[in-house]
Design an enzyme around this catalytic site. Structure first.
Site, PDB file in Angstrom:
ATOM      1  N   CYS A   2       0.850  -1.190   0.000  1.00  0.00           N
ATOM      2  CA  CYS A   2       0.000   0.000   0.000  1.00  0.00           C
ATOM      3  C   CYS A   2       0.888   1.243   0.000  1.00  0.00           C
ATOM      4  O   CYS A   2       2.065   1.174   0.316  1.00  0.00           O
ATOM      5  CB  CYS A   2      -0.870   0.018   1.240  1.00  0.00           C
ATOM      6  SG  CYS A   2      -1.806  -1.495   1.434  1.00  0.00           S
ATOM      7  N   ARG A  30       1.478   1.778  -5.999  1.00  0.00           N
ATOM      8  CA  ARG A  30       1.741   0.752  -4.976  1.00  0.00           C
ATOM      9  C   ARG A  30       0.495  -0.065  -4.655  1.00  0.00           C
ATOM     10  O   ARG A  30       0.578  -1.122  -4.029  1.00  0.00           O
ATOM     11  CB  ARG A  30       2.237   1.404  -3.693  1.00  0.00           C
ATOM     12  CG  ARG A  30       3.575   2.080  -3.838  1.00  0.00           C
ATOM     13  CD  ARG A  30       4.007   2.664  -2.527  1.00  0.00           C
ATOM     14  NE  ARG A  30       4.359   1.653  -1.559  1.00  0.00           N
ATOM     15  CZ  ARG A  30       5.580   1.192  -1.343  1.00  0.00           C
ATOM     16  NH1 ARG A  30       6.574   1.667  -2.041  1.00  0.00           N
ATOM     17  NH2 ARG A  30       5.809   0.265  -0.450  1.00  0.00           N
ATOM     18  N   TRP A  85      -3.897  -1.937  -1.448  1.00  0.00           N
ATOM     19  CA  TRP A  85      -3.982  -3.163  -2.247  1.00  0.00           C
ATOM     20  C   TRP A  85      -4.399  -4.241  -1.261  1.00  0.00           C
ATOM     21  O   TRP A  85      -3.664  -4.571  -0.343  1.00  0.00           O
ATOM     22  CB  TRP A  85      -2.626  -3.487  -2.866  1.00  0.00           C
ATOM     23  CG  TRP A  85      -2.665  -4.636  -3.828  1.00  0.00           C
ATOM     24  CD1 TRP A  85      -3.029  -4.592  -5.139  1.00  0.00           C
ATOM     25  CD2 TRP A  85      -2.311  -5.993  -3.564  1.00  0.00           C
ATOM     26  NE1 TRP A  85      -2.932  -5.841  -5.697  1.00  0.00           N
ATOM     27  CE2 TRP A  85      -2.492  -6.710  -4.772  1.00  0.00           C
ATOM     28  CE3 TRP A  85      -1.853  -6.681  -2.446  1.00  0.00           C
ATOM     29  CZ2 TRP A  85      -2.239  -8.075  -4.876  1.00  0.00           C
ATOM     30  CZ3 TRP A  85      -1.604  -8.034  -2.542  1.00  0.00           C
ATOM     31  CH2 TRP A  85      -1.792  -8.719  -3.751  1.00  0.00           C
ATOM     32  N   ASN A 112       0.512  -0.477   6.053  1.00  0.00           N
ATOM     33  CA  ASN A 112       0.990  -1.232   4.898  1.00  0.00           C
ATOM     34  C   ASN A 112       1.600  -2.519   5.422  1.00  0.00           C
ATOM     35  O   ASN A 112       2.390  -2.479   6.363  1.00  0.00           O
ATOM     36  CB  ASN A 112       2.049  -0.411   4.159  1.00  0.00           C
ATOM     37  CG  ASN A 112       2.719  -1.201   3.041  1.00  0.00           C
ATOM     38  OD1 ASN A 112       2.115  -2.101   2.472  1.00  0.00           O
ATOM     39  ND2 ASN A 112       3.963  -0.871   2.742  1.00  0.00           N
ATOM     40  N   GLY A 113       1.230  -3.659   4.846  1.00  0.00           N
ATOM     41  CA  GLY A 113       1.822  -4.928   5.283  1.00  0.00           C
ATOM     42  C   GLY A 113       0.760  -5.890   5.773  1.00  0.00           C
ATOM     43  O   GLY A 113      -0.424  -5.742   5.459  1.00  0.00           O
ATOM     44  N   GLU A 495       9.959 -13.801 -20.725  1.00  0.00           N
ATOM     45  CA  GLU A 495       9.626 -12.428 -20.338  1.00  0.00           C
ATOM     46  C   GLU A 495       8.657 -11.794 -21.353  1.00  0.00           C
ATOM     47  O   GLU A 495       7.726 -11.081 -20.968  1.00  0.00           O
ATOM     48  CB  GLU A 495      10.921 -11.606 -20.210  1.00  0.00           C
ATOM     49  CG  GLU A 495      10.752 -10.108 -20.010  1.00  0.00           C
ATOM     50  CD  GLU A 495      10.020  -9.695 -18.732  1.00  0.00           C
ATOM     51  OE1 GLU A 495       9.654 -10.576 -17.931  1.00  0.00           O
ATOM     52  OE2 GLU A 495       9.787  -8.489 -18.550  1.00  0.00           O
ATOM     53  N   LYS A 499       5.006 -10.324 -20.256  1.00  0.00           N
ATOM     54  CA  LYS A 499       4.549  -8.948 -20.515  1.00  0.00           C
ATOM     55  C   LYS A 499       3.157  -8.967 -21.148  1.00  0.00           C
ATOM     56  O   LYS A 499       2.291  -8.197 -20.793  1.00  0.00           O
ATOM     57  CB  LYS A 499       5.522  -8.203 -21.451  1.00  0.00           C
ATOM     58  CG  LYS A 499       6.824  -7.789 -20.840  1.00  0.00           C
ATOM     59  CD  LYS A 499       6.753  -6.588 -19.916  1.00  0.00           C
ATOM     60  CE  LYS A 499       6.623  -6.939 -18.475  1.00  0.00           C
ATOM     61  NZ  LYS A 499       7.643  -7.403 -17.670  1.00  0.00           N
ATOM     62  N   GLU A 502       0.403 -10.104 -18.624  1.00  0.00           N
ATOM     63  CA  GLU A 502       0.040  -9.216 -17.514  1.00  0.00           C
ATOM     64  C   GLU A 502      -0.627  -7.926 -17.962  1.00  0.00           C
ATOM     65  O   GLU A 502      -1.462  -7.409 -17.238  1.00  0.00           O
ATOM     66  CB  GLU A 502       1.222  -8.948 -16.581  1.00  0.00           C
ATOM     67  CG  GLU A 502       2.332  -8.147 -17.165  1.00  0.00           C
ATOM     68  CD  GLU A 502       3.503  -7.984 -16.204  1.00  0.00           C
ATOM     69  OE1 GLU A 502       3.296  -7.946 -14.991  1.00  0.00           O
ATOM     70  OE2 GLU A 502       4.644  -7.885 -16.701  1.00  0.00           O
ATOM     71  N   HIS A 518       9.399 -31.785 -28.082  1.00  0.00           N
ATOM     72  CA  HIS A 518       9.058 -32.618 -26.923  1.00  0.00           C
ATOM     73  C   HIS A 518       7.649 -32.319 -26.436  1.00  0.00           C
ATOM     74  O   HIS A 518       7.296 -32.698 -25.323  1.00  0.00           O
ATOM     75  CB  HIS A 518      10.096 -32.417 -25.812  1.00  0.00           C
ATOM     76  CG  HIS A 518      11.485 -32.728 -26.277  1.00  0.00           C
ATOM     77  ND1 HIS A 518      11.935 -34.025 -26.417  1.00  0.00           N
ATOM     78  CD2 HIS A 518      12.486 -31.919 -26.696  1.00  0.00           C
ATOM     79  CE1 HIS A 518      13.177 -33.991 -26.883  1.00  0.00           C
ATOM     80  NE2 HIS A 518      13.529 -32.724 -27.060  1.00  0.00           N
ATOM     81  N   LYS A 621       2.336  -3.134  -7.833  1.00  0.00           N
ATOM     82  CA  LYS A 621       3.723  -2.919  -8.237  1.00  0.00           C
ATOM     83  C   LYS A 621       4.699  -3.669  -7.340  1.00  0.00           C
ATOM     84  O   LYS A 621       5.628  -4.291  -7.815  1.00  0.00           O
ATOM     85  CB  LYS A 621       4.042  -1.423  -8.226  1.00  0.00           C
ATOM     86  CG  LYS A 621       5.468  -1.085  -8.671  1.00  0.00           C
ATOM     87  CD  LYS A 621       5.703  -1.468 -10.114  1.00  0.00           C
ATOM     88  CE  LYS A 621       7.120  -1.214 -10.582  1.00  0.00           C
ATOM     89  NZ  LYS A 621       7.418  -1.980 -11.800  1.00  0.00           N
TER      90      LYS A 621
HETATM   91  C1  F6R Z   1       6.355  -8.196 -14.119  1.00  0.00           C
HETATM   92  C2  F6R Z   1       6.758  -7.721 -12.809  1.00  0.00           C
HETATM   93  C3  F6R Z   1       6.874  -8.698 -11.700  1.00  0.00           C
HETATM   94  C4  F6R Z   1       8.094  -8.344 -10.835  1.00  0.00           C
HETATM   95  C5  F6R Z   1       8.141  -9.237  -9.591  1.00  0.00           C
HETATM   96  C6  F6R Z   1       9.338  -8.914  -8.712  1.00  0.00           C
HETATM   97  O1  F6R Z   1       6.351  -7.151 -15.042  1.00  0.00           O
HETATM   98  O2  F6R Z   1       6.974  -6.544 -12.624  1.00  0.00           O
HETATM   99  O3  F6R Z   1       6.961 -10.005 -12.170  1.00  0.00           O
HETATM  100  O4  F6R Z   1       9.250  -8.483 -11.585  1.00  0.00           O
HETATM  101  O5  F6R Z   1       6.968  -9.067  -8.837  1.00  0.00           O
HETATM  102  O6  F6R Z   1       9.319  -7.587  -8.314  1.00  0.00           O
HETATM  103  P1  F6R Z   1      10.620  -6.885  -7.756  1.00  0.00           P
HETATM  104  O7  F6R Z   1      11.610  -6.787  -8.858  1.00  0.00           O
HETATM  105  O8  F6R Z   1      10.172  -5.548  -7.272  1.00  0.00           O
HETATM  106  O9  F6R Z   1      11.122  -7.762  -6.635  1.00  0.00           O
END
Ligand code: F6R
Length: 626
Positions: A2, A30, A85, A112-113, A495, A499, A502, A518, A621
């Site tokens: 949060c 956040r 969040w 937060n937490g 990756e 992308k 998500e 396979h 995030k």
């Molecule tokens: C995907 C993404 C997540 C983060 C993951 C780790 O675009 O952003 O998969 O890479 O949650 O986050 P960090 O790097 O902040 O530990």
């Protein structure tokens, strides 16, 4: 995950509310499923005695803004604000923060937490006849701090009396009607920063909360409580002993946290990659051209004894670790394993003082990664953090830190964070190679020279994105996309698929190209779009040729092939429906180039579908819960 903001200023006007709302707007990345504020109103202003006025709403900040507009908030010099969040209790008005406690609900608290023992504490309070208005763990803390305030008459002491009873991760901010001009904060395993102003002070989950007002910041340490008033701030430990935070100047400005003319933060961050990579490479060599790292609290002797490396990370960050594995093993001959942080901790891992556990995290707050680091330390391993966020928890918990200098990453989907992580991991690999001597020590400088040219090559890729954008728009109705890669192209395939999943909510899967026969080749049917990341032509073991054969195989079964290939690679042309060109580089460094078209593709496909690219559904995030 949060966002938290607090403010105290000299005069009772609209500023407190304004600061907090601006801070929340910058922290919305956040968490954004609900938001709320609380203001301490003072007798002189409302003629009705001190009170706390609060407003909160489910949904994005806009909803709270509308609610505040519709009612008159009393002038105030003391305010707190929260963007949420959800963890405990769904995203509703009632579960939004602040929560109230104490006699007459005169205390307001945000959090937060996760308070892990909240069930036991709630049971205790229920038995005492306390009523609850929400399903949150936060409200338990609000009731406890409120009760202690009624007993002790001091907000800092009330906070101190409670934090020792809470288990888990938390940042708490509280205000009380009887303490105007005071906000008290506390932190454990979750971030809190003080912004030091002139006759006014701020609190935030990160500096973005107050960057529009001050660049003087103080990072609180673990298990610390801070009390801010207009005249200053005071820090104590949970045990009551005087303590100090870590003061620093913020080097980026408010504009860096805003969109800078781009439609979305994600687009801005993709286009910032040449800078992110260049800045991450800055200042890494000494006068003799040897590599140096920052915040190294591991001796060279300890590092030269390392016989195994484990990279721990989640999501995109874990894919950067997979890229790093190929490079670090090649340059150092040290075995490298990549573990998803949430699996590492619970797999009964083997690690000792000769194991280097490298955590990779953009935010530095990912709880799974933090827990993996803590576990590695318990096992006696050396821990090194690759991180983009100064003063965040994971670097603080690690023996050494290698910061990426990508600047704030606001879009939920990581882009510049990823390329900066790969860059930092290369630097680490080259540093270890240099330390251990051997073949690649001599080559380290040549690789470093090539690496320094990469920002320009990334810019070249970005300048060529017109066709990729057209393809993305044309494919807005596509239901499934596959990605194939080999060697360092394999994590890039993963990756690229992540992308797309998500932000565009499209079924996407990445495979190692060698794995095709396979099983996955059964998925190929006429018209199936498949991105293929062709290895550089200089990649050893004929890997380039082998991938060209893979392209032929899927094309023969009707796939629509979109091939990312280096300039001058003509072998792919006969089998590609589209060739997306990137400049050539050393095979191990190609991921910094090949990922870019895939980021741009996902961005434009999601935009063509009209989706919220920066804040995709169900995601936050930084994932600060396990
Ligand atoms: C995907 C993404 C997540 C983060 C993951 C780790 O675009 O952003 O998969 O890479 O949650 O986050 P960090 O790097 O902040 O530990």
């Amino acid at each position: 995950m949060c966002g938290i903001v607090g403010y105290v200023g000299p005069s009772t006007d609209d500023k407190a509310l304004q600061v907090v709302m601006e801070g929340l707007a910058r922290l919305e990345y956040r968490g954004y499923d609900s938001a709320g504020v609380a203001l301490v109103t003072e007798a002189a202003q409302n003629g009705a005695g001190n009170g706390v006025q609060s407003e909160k709403r489910a949904g994005k900040l806009e909803n709270l803004r509308g609610a505040l507009y519709a009612r008159e908030m009393a002038p105030s010099r003391t305010a707190i604000g929260h963007t949420r969040w959800a963890t405990h209790g769904g995203p509703t008005d009632g579960n939004a923060h602040p929560h109230r406690g104490g006699d007459g609900d005169r205390l307001a608290l945000i959090h937060n937490g996760i308070i892990e023992n909240f069930h036991a504490l709630k049971k205790e309070l229920l038995a005492e006849g306390v009523d609850f208005d929400s399903e949150t763990d936060t409200e338990v803390a609000a009731k406890l701090v409120g009760r202690e305030y009624d007993r002790l008459g001091d907000l800092t002491e009330a906070m101190r009396a409670v934090v020792g009873r809470l288990e888990g991760a938390f940042t708490l901010l509280a205000v009380h009607a009887d303490s105007p001009g005071t906000v008290v904060g506390a932190r454990r395993n979750s971030p809190l920063v003080v912004g030091v102003g002139d006759g006014e002070n701020y609190l935030g989950s990160d500096v973005a909360a107050f960057i529009g007002y001050t660049r003087h910041a103080v990072e609180l340490g673990q298990d610390q409580i801070v009390t801010i008033t207009p005249d200053g701030y005071e820090v104590i430990g949970f045990d009551g002993s005087p303590a100090q935070g870590n003061a620093y100047e913020v080097t980026w400005d408010a504009a860096a946290a805003e969109k800078g003319g781009y439609e979305t933060f994600m687009e801005k961050e993709i286009y910032e990659q040449p800078h992110a990579v260049a800045d991450t490479l800055l200042g890494r060599t000494d006068e003799e051209g040897r590599l140096v790292l920052d915040d190294m609290r591991i001796s060279e002797e300890q590092l030269s004894r390392v016989d195994r490396i484990v990279m721990v990370a989640c999501g995109t960050a874990a894919y950067s670790g997979m890229v790093a594995k190929y490079a670090i093993e090649h340059w150092t001959r040290i075995p490298v394993e990549v573990a998803l942080a949430h699996e590492f901790r619970y797999s009964d891992p083997i690690a000792d003082e000769r194991t280097l556990v490298v955590s990779i995290s953009q935010s530095g707050e990912t709880m799974d990664t933090l827990m993996a680091v803590k576990h590695a330390r318990e096992l006696g391993a050396l821990t090194l953090s690759i991180c983009n966020t100064h003063g965040s928890t994971i670097p603080r918990e690690s023996d050494a830190v290698l910061y990426t200098h990508a600047g704030p990453e606001v879009a939920v989907a990581s882009t510049k964070g990823f390329t900066a992580q790969i860059t930092a991991a290369y630097i680490l690999g080259l540093y270890l190679a240099q330390l251990r001597g051997g073949t690649y020590a001599d080559e380290a400088q040549a690789v470093m020279r090539e690496l320094r040219g990469l920002p320009d090559k990334i810019q070249t890729v970005l300048d060529r994105m017109e066709r990729v954008i057209e393809i993305a728009r044309f494919m807005a109705d596509t239901r499934s996309v596959l990605f194939l890669g080999r060697h360092v192209g394999y994590p890039i395939a993963l990756e690229g698929a992540l992308k797309l999943k998500e932000i565009a909510y499209i079924h996407a899967e990445g495979f190692a190209a060698g794995e095709l026969k396979h099983g996955p080749i059964a998925l190929i049917e006429p018209g199936q779009p498949v991105f293929v990341i062709a290895p550089g032509t200089a990649t050893p073991h004929d890997l380039h040729k082998k991938v060209v054969s893979n392209i032929q195989e899927i094309r023969a079964r009707g796939a629509r092939t979109l091939v990312i290939a280096e300039d001058g690679d003509e072998d792919v042309v006969p089998f590609a429906d589209e060739v997306i060109r990137v400049p050539a580089s050393l095979p191990l460094l190609m991921p910094l180039l090949t990922i870019v078209p895939l980021q741009v593709f996902a961005l434009h496909l999601a935009s063509a579908k009209g989706l919220d690219v920066d804040q995709p559904r169900n995601l936050a995030k930084s994932v600060t819960v396990e």
